[in-house]
Design a protein around this motif. Structure first.
Motif, PDB file in Angstrom:
ATOM      1  N   ARG B  56       0.838  -1.198   0.000  1.00 46.02           N
ATOM      2  CA  ARG B  56       0.000   0.000   0.000  1.00 46.02           C
ATOM      3  C   ARG B  56       0.882   1.261   0.000  1.00 46.02           C
ATOM      4  O   ARG B  56       0.497   2.303  -0.518  1.00 46.02           O
ATOM      5  CB  ARG B  56      -0.925   0.000   1.226  1.00 46.02           C
ATOM      6  CG  ARG B  56      -2.296   0.620   0.952  1.00 46.02           C
ATOM      7  CD  ARG B  56      -3.183   0.544   2.178  1.00 46.02           C
ATOM      8  NE  ARG B  56      -3.415  -0.824   2.637  1.00 46.02           N
ATOM      9  CZ  ARG B  56      -3.207  -1.236   3.902  1.00 46.02           C
ATOM     10  NH1 ARG B  56      -2.783  -0.395   4.820  1.00 46.02           N
ATOM     11  NH2 ARG B  56      -3.430  -2.490   4.225  1.00 46.02           N
ATOM     12  N   SER B  57       2.078   1.128   0.559  1.00 45.62           N
ATOM     13  CA  SER B  57       2.979   2.287   0.644  1.00 45.62           C
ATOM     14  C   SER B  57       3.289   2.866  -0.731  1.00 45.62           C
ATOM     15  O   SER B  57       3.519   4.057  -0.874  1.00 45.62           O
ATOM     16  CB  SER B  57       4.305   1.889   1.288  1.00 45.62           C
ATOM     17  OG  SER B  57       4.081   1.187   2.474  1.00 45.62           O
ATOM     18  N   PHE B  58       3.274   1.990  -1.740  1.00 44.55           N
ATOM     19  CA  PHE B  58       3.681   2.450  -3.064  1.00 44.55           C
ATOM     20  C   PHE B  58       2.520   3.030  -3.865  1.00 44.55           C
ATOM     21  O   PHE B  58       2.655   3.298  -5.045  1.00 44.55           O
ATOM     22  CB  PHE B  58       4.356   1.305  -3.830  1.00 44.55           C
ATOM     23  CG  PHE B  58       5.574   0.808  -3.141  1.00 44.55           C
ATOM     24  CD1 PHE B  58       6.689   1.638  -3.026  1.00 44.55           C
ATOM     25  CD2 PHE B  58       5.618  -0.453  -2.579  1.00 44.55           C
ATOM     26  CE1 PHE B  58       7.820   1.193  -2.370  1.00 44.55           C
ATOM     27  CE2 PHE B  58       6.755  -0.899  -1.918  1.00 44.55           C
ATOM     28  CZ  PHE B  58       7.848  -0.075  -1.809  1.00 44.55           C
ATOM     29  N   GLN B  59       1.367   3.165  -3.199  1.00 45.94           N
ATOM     30  CA  GLN B  59       0.245   3.772  -3.901  1.00 45.94           C
ATOM     31  C   GLN B  59       0.183   5.268  -3.662  1.00 45.94           C
ATOM     32  O   GLN B  59      -0.575   5.984  -4.320  1.00 45.94           O
ATOM     33  CB  GLN B  59      -1.066   3.100  -3.471  1.00 45.94           C
ATOM     34  CG  GLN B  59      -1.158   1.691  -4.030  1.00 45.94           C
ATOM     35  CD  GLN B  59      -2.276   0.891  -3.424  1.00 45.94           C
ATOM     36  OE1 GLN B  59      -3.035   1.402  -2.593  1.00 45.94           O
ATOM     37  NE2 GLN B  59      -2.379  -0.366  -3.820  1.00 45.94           N
ATOM     38  N   ASP B  60       0.969   5.729  -2.716  1.00 46.22           N
ATOM     39  CA  ASP B  60       1.018   7.167  -2.428  1.00 46.22           C
ATOM     40  C   ASP B  60       1.564   7.907  -3.655  1.00 46.22           C
ATOM     41  O   ASP B  60       2.665   7.619  -4.117  1.00 46.22           O
ATOM     42  CB  ASP B  60       1.949   7.360  -1.219  1.00 46.22           C
ATOM     43  CG  ASP B  60       2.094   8.828  -0.846  1.00 46.22           C
ATOM     44  OD1 ASP B  60       1.616   9.694  -1.610  1.00 46.22           O
ATOM     45  OD2 ASP B  60       2.715   9.095   0.197  1.00 46.22           O
ATOM     46  N   PRO B  61       0.790   8.849  -4.222  1.00 42.62           N
ATOM     47  CA  PRO B  61       1.249   9.536  -5.436  1.00 42.62           C
ATOM     48  C   PRO B  61       2.587  10.259  -5.220  1.00 42.62           C
ATOM     49  O   PRO B  61       3.413  10.310  -6.138  1.00 42.62           O
ATOM     50  CB  PRO B  61       0.142  10.550  -5.737  1.00 42.62           C
ATOM     51  CG  PRO B  61      -0.896  10.388  -4.709  1.00 42.62           C
ATOM     52  CD  PRO B  61      -0.549   9.258  -3.789  1.00 42.62           C
ATOM     53  N   ASP B  62       2.805  10.808  -4.022  1.00 41.96           N
ATOM     54  CA  ASP B  62       4.073  11.491  -3.766  1.00 41.96           C
ATOM     55  C   ASP B  62       5.244  10.513  -3.837  1.00 41.96           C
ATOM     56  O   ASP B  62       6.317  10.834  -4.340  1.00 41.96           O
ATOM     57  CB  ASP B  62       4.062  12.155  -2.383  1.00 41.96           C
ATOM     58  CG  ASP B  62       3.107  13.326  -2.352  1.00 41.96           C
ATOM     59  OD1 ASP B  62       2.629  13.721  -3.454  1.00 41.96           O
ATOM     60  OD2 ASP B  62       2.816  13.835  -1.255  1.00 41.96           O
ATOM     61  N   THR B  63       5.017   9.297  -3.319  1.00 45.61           N
ATOM     62  CA  THR B  63       6.065   8.278  -3.371  1.00 45.61           C
ATOM     63  C   THR B  63       6.329   7.878  -4.814  1.00 45.61           C
ATOM     64  O   THR B  63       7.480   7.749  -5.237  1.00 45.61           O
ATOM     65  CB  THR B  63       5.642   7.052  -2.542  1.00 45.61           C
ATOM     66  OG1 THR B  63       5.494   7.463  -1.184  1.00 45.61           O
ATOM     67  CG2 THR B  63       6.677   5.944  -2.626  1.00 45.61           C
ATOM     68  N   ILE B  64       5.250   7.690  -5.576  1.00 42.36           N
ATOM     69  CA  ILE B  64       5.424   7.324  -6.991  1.00 42.36           C
ATOM     70  C   ILE B  64       6.202   8.427  -7.716  1.00 42.36           C
ATOM     71  O   ILE B  64       7.132   8.152  -8.493  1.00 42.36           O
ATOM     72  CB  ILE B  64       4.053   7.093  -7.655  1.00 42.36           C
ATOM     73  CG1 ILE B  64       3.382   5.867  -7.020  1.00 42.36           C
ATOM     74  CG2 ILE B  64       4.214   6.907  -9.167  1.00 42.36           C
ATOM     75  CD1 ILE B  64       1.942   5.682  -7.420  1.00 42.36           C
ATOM     76  N   ALA B  65       5.849   9.683  -7.437  1.00 49.22           N
ATOM     77  CA  ALA B  65       6.554  10.801  -8.066  1.00 49.22           C
ATOM     78  C   ALA B  65       8.028  10.788  -7.677  1.00 49.22           C
ATOM     79  O   ALA B  65       8.911  11.073  -8.507  1.00 49.22           O
ATOM     80  CB  ALA B  65       5.906  12.125  -7.660  1.00 49.22           C
ATOM     81  N   ALA B  66       8.313  10.449  -6.410  1.00 47.11           N
ATOM     82  CA  ALA B  66       9.712  10.417  -5.941  1.00 47.11           C
ATOM     83  C   ALA B  66      10.497   9.349  -6.680  1.00 47.11           C
ATOM     84  O   ALA B  66      11.631   9.573  -7.096  1.00 47.11           O
ATOM     85  CB  ALA B  66       9.743  10.169  -4.436  1.00 47.11           C
TER      86      ALA B  66
END
Lengths: 360, 285, 274
Positions: B56-66
């Motif tokens: 679920r951690s990798f669904q954060d759009p900010d994380t994906i952008a990073a």
């Protein structure tokens, strides 16, 4: 002189005209000129630092001279790049492409030709196959250089150089990195190869035996100059100066002077240079005639075809003498014996300026 | 189980078994505490609330952008430094010229500069109050607190990697093979592609791997030039910091676990390359 | 003498030109910006900034902790190198590969991992706290982080020396009647010392500039647990560019002096010995 291994590549002469080369303040070649006739096998012989490798690299286009010219068949090629000179160069440490097989190494020069001039795959395969037969390594075609012995690498390096049908073959210390036995074999093989292929060849060596045995012509070099050029017989038996005499074989050195056909040996290091090869000094028990001196045997080595004897002269200098086994047995020499030494053949070089020149 | 290496330790000069065991035990404990524990805690924390929470951690759009930004920065920095590394190794490895040793030292310079200072120098050049600041503002060009600054800082800190891996190999190999190739009629480019490049391919490959690992993991230099704008100028290491400081430990360690896997892959490749080259270990950072 | 020896190998102009241009654009010109920025300050002002108590406290911390970490690595690095080279045991190869982890692991990842381990409720933090030892958010934590960062340097400089060391040396010492300790102290240790010191210097230089792995585990309290790189960042965040740059210049000078020292050490350790 076209052959199976050297189709149609015309054999040409090499002219080195007044070439000078410096590295910083060191003069590697000092106004060197040399004429090499077509189809010859020439040795550049000299001690290290004499400029022989530099001269070879300048002929190949791997180094550039400050002044002077290199001509192939009279045509100045000094400004041509190495790749355009069509020379085959065999490097001292072979410089085989380590990531390529034997086959690919030999094929390299053909594969890198511009598209229009490049032979077809089949032609390349045939030609490389012929060359691998020539060097007797066809069964090793798929191996890498690291899997070969020194002698095999040397032969691959030769085949690679021959593949481009060079007009000139240049070899830098071709046997320098090999052990004594392989050296002997390859020397004979190179001589044979040259006779078969017929391409004008120059090789560099510091080993006088090698030069005298293999070459048609020997150019002796010292300190950036060519001291003498001639057939092996000429340079060995008629050395131009004391350096050549000294360099071509073992010698004993005396000092002295020649007066009215008599040779006087001085016991200090003054006067002219007098050389005697070890086999030109005879040991006897009883001296008749004026030409002799006394000595004491110090060391005897009777292993090998010639017996090597070291004696100490009456004035305390060591002298090396060689004689046949037969003669040694007749004499029945012992260590520590007093004997007479009769010089049979001396080479005398008068002390002129610079090198000593022959006075005989 | 514990023994001297065969052929290495002669009986005359070995240590008694209990000394060997004690030394091995101390080593294992030391490396366990300092190396294994940090590695283990990353994955333990990342999966601390189950596999579902991890992914679920990798669904954060900010994380994906990073992640995207990190890949982009590496995709620019690594090729740039490969081109530089090859050019520098060719110039230094194949030619003799005045000032060669100075040039080698200068190439190593970024290694001795603190990452924070590496970031600072670009702020001084391109920042709003920097040397080129007014001109950049006038032309609406954003470098600091924007992607170009991040790329530049990444290039700086990974600058020597490829050159440094290639240089010893190229110097050791000398120019004999290149000279042979040229006398056989090959051109300069042909010689480079067919002779030089294959000879240094493992060193080059390893240099790329190291350069990439550092490019993706750089924190200090990028932190200074980034401005920490979530979803825009945060790379993976910066996103880890943000998440961690927000007490979002699972997502922070989940992103960290990706970089830890990259580090492990780098170590595996390093061992493989060293095994291939048959060389001993060297300090490479 | 000419700038360069003429060579038949092509491409010097292109590659040399590109190398120098790229070096100038990426490294030299940006670095010179620090000089440009500090020149705006007078000497007195510069001195005032770099000798402010908070700055001095940060130097003491950064240098002190780096040195401590480097010295820990001196002892354990030699031990680890020795054990990895000389003894066979399970997982030796894996441990050997793992030694490079601090090089490969991003510093921020190392930072949060170490902090988690040494926090009050962490794997090691809890038992240590029950002994009254607090690591996280103290100076001790900074030493731990810098030990981690510097760990590979001594191991990797000493390892090749130990591998290449002629076993006959030790056998000769033993045959001359030296005990194992004497052999180590008089034969082996002097042989690996230059390499080990090079490793220490490299680890120290790296530690002084380290940022990512430290800031999580350090308390970042001014005067107590604030490292010099963090002070630079703090000043930058307050838009005190001149102040940040002045301290950066101090760090650069120290780094370059260290670099010089390391080069000399490496010359020493590669010099023929014995």
């Amino acid at each position: 002189m076209a052959s199976r291994y050297h189709q149609g590549g015309n054999v040409l002469s090499i002219t080195v005209a007044n070439v000078t080369k410096r590295f910083g303040t060191f003069t590697a070649l000092d106004d060197v000129s040399l004429e090499i006739s077509a189809g010859r096998l020439v040795a550049l012989l000299g001690p290290s630092g004499s400029g022989k490798t530099t001269l070879l690299r300048i002929i190949a286009g791997l180094e550039f001279a400050e002044s002077g010219a290199i001509r192939f068949d009279g045509q100045d090629i000094s400004d041509r790049a190495a790749g355009e000179r069509r020379v085959g160069f065999v490097f001292q440490h072979y410089a085989l492409f380590r990531h390529m097989t034997v086959f690919e190494n030999v094929a390299f020069g053909l594969r890198v030709r511009p598209r229009g001039e490049r032979p077809t795959r089949q032609q390349i395969r045939d030609r490389v196959g012929d060359l691998l037969d020539l060097i007797q390594l066809r069964s090793q075609a798929g191996r890498y250089p690291s899997q070969l012995s020194g002698g095999q690498r040397q032969r691959v390096a030769l085949a690679r150089a021959l593949a481009v049908e060079p007009r000139v073959l240049l070899l830098d210390e071709p046997f320098g990195a090999l052990d004594a036995k392989v050296r002997q074999e390859l020397r004979r093989w190179l001589r044979q190869l040259h006779d078969d292929v017929g391409v004008t060849s120059v090789f560099v060596t510091h080993d006088q035996e090698e030069a005298l045995e293999v070459a048609d012509q020997v150019a002796v070099m010292n300190q950036g100059r060519i001291v003498q050029v001639g057939t092996p017989d000429e340079v060995y038996n008629h050395p131009a100066n004391s350096f050549v005499y000294n360099f071509l074989g073992n010698v004993n050195l005396f000092h002295g002077r020649v007066d009215n056909g008599m040779t006087y040996i001085n016991q200090d290091a003054t006067g002219d240079l007098i050389f005697a090869r070890p086999h030109a000094l005879e040991i006897t028990r009883n001296a008749n005639g004026p030409n002799h001196f006394r000595a004491t045997t110090k060391h005897i080595n009777a292993a090998g075809p010639l017996v090597k004897i070291e004696v100490i002269t009456e004035w305390g200098a060591p002298v090396h003498i060689e004689m046949a086994q037969e003669r040694f047995r007749d004499l029945a020499l012992n260590k520590g014996e007093e004997v007479y030494i009769i010089p049979r053949d001396l080479a005398i070089f008068e002390a002129t300026h610079g090198d000593f020149t022959p006075s005989r | 189980m514990v023994s001297a290496l065969p052929g290495v330790s002669a009986p005359a000069v070995g240590e008694p078994a209990f000394v060997r065991r004690a030394l091995i035990a101390v080593t294992v404990i030391f490396l366990g505490v300092f190396l294994f524990a940090p590695l283990a805690v990353i994955f333990a924390s990342a999966f601390g609330q189950g596999v579902a929470a991890y992914f679920r951690s990798f669904q954060d759009p900010d994380t994906i952008a990073a992640i995207r930004l990190t890949l982009l920065a590496a995709a620019i920095a690594v090729p740039a430094n490969v081109v530089f590394g090859v050019a520098a190794a060719w110039t230094i490895g194949k030619f003799e010229f005045v000032g060669k040793n100075v040039l080698i030292s200068l190439i190593d310079l970024p290694f001795s500069v603190s990452p924070v200072v590496a970031g600072l120098i670009y702020v001084l050049l391109f920042g709003a109050q920097g040397v080129l600041g007014p001109w950049l503002t006038a032309h609406d060009i954003h470098i600091i607190f924007a992607v170009p600054g991040i790329v530049l800082a990444t290039i700086f800190v990974t600058f020597p990697f490829v050159a440094r891996e290639l240089l010893p190999t190229m110097i050791a190999q000398g120019s004999d093979e290149e000279e042979a190739s040229l006398t056989l009629g090959a051109g300069g480019w042909q010689t480079f592609m067919r002779v030089t490049l294959p000879n240094v391919r493992w060193a080059l490959f390893y240099g790329v791997i190291l350069c990439n690992a550092r490019a993706m993991g750089e924190f200090g230099a990028v932190s200074v030039v980034s401005g920490h704008i979530r979803g825009l100028t945060n790379t993976m290491p910066l996103q880890i910091e943000v998440l961690y400081n927000d007490y979002q430990f699972v997502p922070a360690f989940a992103v960290a676990s990706l970089l830890a896997l990259l580090a492990l892959a780098t170590l595996v490749i390093k061992s493989f390359v060293e095994w291939r080259a048959g060389t001993t270990k060297e300090v490479t950072f | 003498m000419a700038f360069r020896r003429r060579s038949i190998i092509p491409g010097f102009g292109l590659t040399f030109g590109f190398t120098v241009l790229y070096l100038c654009l990426i490294v030299l010109i940006p670095l010179s910006a620090t000089v440009f920025e500090t020149s705006k300050l007078g000497w007195q002002q510069f001195w005032h900034i770099v000798t402010a108590p908070r700055a001095v406290a940060s130097y003491e911390l950064s240098f002190g902790a780096s040195l401590t970490g480097a010295l820990i690595n001196f002892v354990f690095g030699i031990l680890v190198a020795w054990v990895l080279v000389r003894y066979a045991f399970p997982a030796r190869r894996i441990l050997d590969s793992l030694v490079d982890l601090p090089f490969a692991l991003p510093t921020a990842v190392a930072g949060i991992a170490l902090t988690t381990i040494y926090a009050q409720n962490g794997w090691l933090g809890r038992p240590l706290a029950s002994l009254g030892v607090h690591v996280a958010f103290t100076r001790l934590g900074i030493v731990v982080a810098l030990t981690f960062i510097g760990l590979p340097f001594v191991v990797r400089t000493v390892q090749p020396i130990l591998q290449d060391l002629d076993r006959e040396l030790e056998e000769a010492a033993a045959s001359l009647g030296a005990g194992r300790w004497q052999t180590f102290g008089r034969v082996l240790f002097p042989a690996i010392l230059p390499a080990a010191l090079t490793g220490v210097a490299l680890a120290f230089a790296r530690g002084v500039g380290e940022y990512g792995s430290v800031i999580f585990i350090a308390g970042n309290m001014p005067m107590r647990t604030e490292i010099t790189p963090l002070l630079i960042v703090t000043k930058l965040e307050q838009y005190d560019y001149a102040g940040a740059t002045a301290i950066a210049v101090v760090m650069l000078v120290v780094s370059f002096v260290l670099l010089l020292g390391i080069n000399l050490l490496q010359k020493w350790s590669s010099a023929p010995s014995g």
